[in-house]
Each structure stands twice: as structure tokens, then as C-alpha cells.
Design an enzyme around this catalytic site. Structure first.
Site, mmCIF file in Angstrom:
data_model
loop_
_atom_site.group_PDB
_atom_site.id
_atom_site.type_symbol
_atom_site.label_atom_id
_atom_site.label_comp_id
_atom_site.label_asym_id
_atom_site.label_seq_id
_atom_site.Cartn_x
_atom_site.Cartn_y
_atom_site.Cartn_z
ATOM 1 N N ARG A 151 0.193 -14.553 0.792
ATOM 2 C CA ARG A 151 -0.498 -14.560 2.080
ATOM 3 C C ARG A 151 -1.872 -15.220 1.973
ATOM 4 O O ARG A 151 -2.691 -14.860 1.150
ATOM 5 C CB ARG A 151 -0.636 -13.125 2.611
ATOM 6 C CG ARG A 151 0.655 -12.575 3.172
ATOM 7 C CD ARG A 151 0.560 -11.125 3.564
ATOM 8 N NE ARG A 151 0.558 -10.245 2.394
ATOM 9 C CZ ARG A 151 0.600 -8.915 2.465
ATOM 10 N NH1 ARG A 151 0.641 -8.325 3.645
ATOM 11 N NH2 ARG A 151 0.603 -8.187 1.361
ATOM 12 N N THR A 202 -15.996 -18.269 -9.604
ATOM 13 C CA THR A 202 -15.695 -19.369 -8.694
ATOM 14 C C THR A 202 -14.207 -19.692 -8.711
ATOM 15 O O THR A 202 -13.499 -19.416 -9.684
ATOM 16 C CB THR A 202 -16.514 -20.615 -9.060
ATOM 17 O OG1 THR A 202 -16.384 -21.588 -8.015
ATOM 18 C CG2 THR A 202 -16.044 -21.226 -10.371
ATOM 19 N N GLY A 247 -7.973 -15.412 -0.559
ATOM 20 C CA GLY A 247 -6.831 -15.258 0.345
ATOM 21 C C GLY A 247 -6.267 -13.872 0.191
ATOM 22 O O GLY A 247 -6.988 -12.919 -0.092
ATOM 23 N N CYS A 256 -5.768 -8.955 2.486
ATOM 24 C CA CYS A 256 -6.905 -8.182 2.990
ATOM 25 C C CYS A 256 -8.068 -9.031 3.497
ATOM 26 O O CYS A 256 -8.419 -8.963 4.678
ATOM 27 C CB CYS A 256 -7.403 -7.234 1.898
ATOM 28 S SG CYS A 256 -6.223 -5.941 1.456
ATOM 29 N N LYS A 304 -7.655 -11.354 6.896
ATOM 30 C CA LYS A 304 -7.454 -10.629 8.164
ATOM 31 C C LYS A 304 -8.554 -9.602 8.419
ATOM 32 O O LYS A 304 -8.942 -9.372 9.570
ATOM 33 C CB LYS A 304 -6.081 -9.960 8.206
ATOM 34 C CG LYS A 304 -5.882 -8.740 7.370
ATOM 35 C CD LYS A 304 -4.473 -8.173 7.535
ATOM 36 C CE LYS A 304 -4.279 -6.892 6.731
ATOM 37 N NZ LYS A 304 -5.076 -5.767 7.245
ATOM 38 N N VAL A 338 0.827 -1.212 0.000
ATOM 39 C CA VAL A 338 0.000 0.000 0.000
ATOM 40 C C VAL A 338 0.859 1.258 0.000
ATOM 41 O O VAL A 338 0.625 2.186 -0.774
ATOM 42 C CB VAL A 338 -0.954 -0.002 1.216
ATOM 43 C CG1 VAL A 338 -1.680 1.342 1.328
ATOM 44 C CG2 VAL A 338 -1.969 -1.133 1.096
ATOM 45 N N LYS A 365 -3.644 -15.030 -5.960
ATOM 46 C CA LYS A 365 -4.325 -14.780 -7.227
ATOM 47 C C LYS A 365 -3.264 -14.363 -8.233
ATOM 48 O O LYS A 365 -2.092 -14.163 -7.895
ATOM 49 C CB LYS A 365 -5.394 -13.691 -7.090
ATOM 50 C CG LYS A 365 -4.843 -12.293 -6.846
ATOM 51 C CD LYS A 365 -5.956 -11.255 -6.925
ATOM 52 C CE LYS A 365 -5.390 -9.842 -6.846
ATOM 53 N NZ LYS A 365 -6.444 -8.813 -7.021
#
Length: 438
Positions: A335, A259, A264, A267, A270, A13, A328
Site C-alpha cells: 500500500r 533517508t 508509504g 498508516c 492515510k 492489526v 518497506k
């Protein structure tokens, strides 16, 4: 109008936001205590994988709009705004966000700022955090300084972060003073010129909650379509057609109805846990979000059986090739990736697991011990009994899967992202093709 900004933290970020602020014409200093990161950035090397980020940073370094430092105290002097963009991981032993890095940054910033400065929380934090940041900063404040706080949540998708910043759906700012609001408007003014980007000014607590509510809602959409995919398989329907049919309804929308093997990343996991903890602390039940988390956890575990079925129920002594280990595509972030559950589970059942990821994530060796990471997809597939597509890298669509199938011991594909069709797989020489929700 040029604004003097310091970003504390050069993680995903902080670095993307800092570079984009520089692109808007602002004077930006990115600070991090990690000397390795700062050295890399000064050499023009990116510590994270994000398409277009290296060019963006380099362009603004040349223009003199962005610089990098390990000296926080010096970097926050005489600045209009200091953004806190440090990590807020899940606290060990609980679902709450660990805010120690945020609070430590606030205290250190306050001792060194001069003049009027807005301390802006960019990190994702629970409701009430900015009030605590203000109290901590006030207690440590340089007598020559005056501060205000603001909440400015980010809505960046990894892999499309620069576009998301420069072409945002909305900008959310939580403030409680006119001075802080004026500084935040000046910062984002270049994006507001055409009047098409909603600039939402609201209370600090509301802005904090907007971020969590947005991520939780998107997580719910993914868990929902994954449940529908299971139902499609049971009744003979096709999940893509279901998603298209409901997604054209403007009240629903098509985004996040793809789908897959479970969500995961940095963001959703958590933030959903932190939202549930906040709701619990407030004595409020959050059954929808809780169910979405449960569905997602089960989804990741269910992917193991998909691969087992493709291998005739037993992977012992077999080679499983996996394409993609990040959570992804278009990012090197591992993470809470499904790979961290699927690959060890296959190893425990006796499989030899070999993987390839286009980003070559540096964490793979530590997070997936015993998994060989190869340089190409073809190398991973050579001699494999099953090929698993785990991550939706767009570049996979360009690969020669006919060649990949030809080097496998048994050309079987398990497509956990529905990137292809049974007809395409058969055309490329795969004798069995398994996907989701079809």
C-alpha cells in the site's frame, strides 16, 4: 486474569493483536466475513506476512486460546470485550477516513452482545468516531446487553509487530466509564506486571488523536531527513552522519531518521490525510503535516530521475531490475509503496522492468501490470542495465552481490535505501553506485 475477547477483522492489526492477546493468556475469537481468510487460518496458513506470526498463532491454537470464525453474531455473545479492527481506508474523493466498516461492525456487534461488553475501537479512526460508535451501538443494542466504548489505538510496526505488542513503549486507552477502564486494565495486566510499561488512561477523544499525532510526527521526521539528504548532496555532506549527529540529542532521537524513497504503507499516507481533514473541519491550519505530505509526494517522483541518471538519462529499451516492491522490508504490504510510482514511470519511458521481492506479495501482479516478478534476485538482475534497491529487506545484506553484478549487462546499482557503500559496491564489481544524501 483471563478475559474473553473477540476481534472483528483479521487483517494486519486484528490478527496480530488477537494472537498476542491469546499469548497473554486470554480467550480469543478472531472473526472475519472473508471465508477464505478463516479457512487459511484454520489450516495454519497466514493471510499476511509478519515474522513469527505463524508460530505464535499455531502455539495458541494448540493451547486452545484462539479460534477463528465467520459468524460474528455468535462470536460476540458473552464476551468481556469486542475489538473492532476493520479497515479505515481513505474515502474516495476526499482525504477523510472511510468509516463505513467500523460503523457496520458496531451495529452488528450491538445486536448480538449479551451482558456487559466493552466495544473497543482498535482501527485508526478520527476524533469523534467512538462517540458515533456508541450511538450506533445503543440504537441497535440487544435489550439483554449493556455496553461501554473504549479507544485503544495500536502502535505496531509492520515487520516488528509482535515485539511491539509484547514490549510496548506505552499502552493508550481512552475511556469514560470506570467499568470500561477496569476491563481494559485486566486485558493488559500481563504486560503491566513489572511496572515498566506506561498504561495511559485518558479521554476518548484524546486517545483517538494520540494515534494520528504519533504517525504524523514520524512522517514529518522522515520527510525532514529526506530534505536534509537532498541538501547533503548539494553541499557535499553525508546524511547518515547528519542523522547520527542530531539523533543523539535526546530531544530528537535517532529513530525514523533514515533517508529513503519516501514513506508509504497502511498508516502514514492515510493517517496524515485524515489528520489534515480533521484539522480542516475544525478550522485549524496544519502546515507542518501538510508540508511533510508534499515533500513525500515529491520524493517518490524524484526517484525516477535517480534511475534515469544511472542509465545515462534514457531507459528506453533497457532492462531495469528492482529489488523489493513492498513499502518497506519485512512485510508484504504494498500500500502506497514507492514502487507503484517508480516502476510504472520507468515502463512509460520504455524500460523493461523486472522485480524480485522476498515476500512474493500476491498483489504485485495486479498493482504492477507488465512487471515480471522473479523467484530470485539473481534472476531479476540477469541482463539488467541498472539494479535498483528499493526496499530495505535485511536479507539483501546476505546476498552475493558479486555474483549478481556478474550477470548484469551493465553492473550499475541505485541504492535508494543506502544499504551499502560505494566501496562495497565497487568491491562487488559494480562500475557505478548511486545512493541518497551522500
Amino acid at each position: 486474569m483471563n478475559v474473553r475477547i473477540t476481534m472483528v477483522g483479521t487483517g494486519y492489526v486484528g490478527l496480530v493483536t488477537g494472537a498476542c492477546f491469546a499469548e497473554l493468556g486470554h480467550d480469543v475469537i478472531c472473526v472475519d466475513k472473508d471465508e477464505r481468510k478463516i479457512d487459511m487460518l484454520r489450516q495454519g496458513k497466514m493471510p499476511i506476512y509478519e515474522p513469527g506470526l505463524d508460530e505464535l498463532v499455531q502455539r495458541n491454537v494448540v493451547a486452545g486460546r484462539i479460534s477463528f470464525s465467520t459468524d460474528l453474531s455468535e462470536s460476540v455473545k458473552d464476551r468481556d470485550a469486542v475489538f473492532i479492527a476493520v479497515g479505515t481506508p481513505t474515502e474516495a474523493g476526499s482525504d477523510r477516513a472511510d468509516l463505513k466498516y467500523v460503523f457496520a461492525a458496531a451495529a452488528q456487534i450491538a445486536t448480538a452482545v449479551t451482558g456487559f461488553t466493552v466495544i473497543v475501537t482498535k482501527s485508526t479512526v478520527p476524533v469523534g468516531t467512538n462517540r458515533q460508535v456508541f450511538d450506533i451501538a445503543k440504537a441497535n443494542l440487544n435489550p439483554e446487553a449493556e455496553i461501554a466504548v473504549a479507544s485503544n489505538p495500536e502502535f505496531l510496526r509492520e515487520g516488528a509487530a509482535i515485539k511491539d505488542f509484547l514490549e510496548p513503549d506505552r499502552i493508550v486507552v481512552g475511556v469514560d466509564t470506570p467499568q470500561a477502564a477496569e476491563v481494559m486494565e485486566r486485558i493488559y495486566a500481563p504486560l503491566l506486571l513489572n511496572g515498566q510499561v506506561p498504561f495511559l488512561t485518558m479521554g476518548i477523544e484524546t486517545a483517538e488523536l494520540v494515534k494520528y499525532a504519533a504517525n504524523a510526527f514520524l512522517a514529518v521526521k522522515i520527510s525532514f531527513i529526506n530534505e536534509m539528504a537532498n541538501l547533503c548532496e548539494a553541499v557535499g555532506a553525508t546524511v547518515e552522519d547528519v542523522a547520527h549527529g542530531i539523533g543523539l540529542d535526546k530531544r530528537i532521537g535517532r529513530a525514523f531518521l533514515n533517508t529513503g524513497p519516501g514513506w508509504g504503507g497502511s498508516c502514514f499516507p492515510k493517517d496524515t490525510r485524515a489528520l489534515l481533514a480533521t484539522a480542516s473541519d475544525a478550522g485549524v491550519k496544519s502546515l507542518v503535516v501538510s508540508s511533510a505530505v508534499d515533500v513525500n509526494n515529491q520524493r517518490k517522483t524524484d526517484m525516477v530521475s535517480r534511475v534515469l541518471n544511472a542509465a545515462d538519462g534514457d531507459v528506453k529499451g533497457k532492462k531495469i531490475a528492482v529489488l523489493g516492491v513492498t513499502f518497506k522490508g519485512q512485510t508484504d504490504d504494498m500500500r502506497d509503496s514507492t514502487s507503484l510510482i517508480l516502476l510504472p514511470a520507468l515502463q512509460e519511458k520504455g524500460a523493461t522492468v523486472v522485480a524480485f521481492d522476498p515476500s512474493n506479495p500476491h498483489e504485485a501482479a495486479a498493482l504492477l501490470p507488465g512487471v515480471e516478478m522473479t523467484r530470485t534476485a539473481r534472476e531479476a538482475a540477469t541482463g539488467a542495465d541498472v539494479l535498483v534497491i528499493l526496499t530495505d529487506w535485511m536479507v539483501f545484506k546476505t546476498y552475493n552481490f558479486k555474483e549478481i553484478a556478474s550477470v548484469m549487462a551493465t553492473p550499475v546499482m541505485v541504492d535508494l535505501r543506502n544499504m551499502f557503500s560505494a566501496a562495497q559496491a565497487q568491491k562487488n564489481g559494480f562500475i557505478n553506485y548511486i545512493s541518497l544524501g551522500r
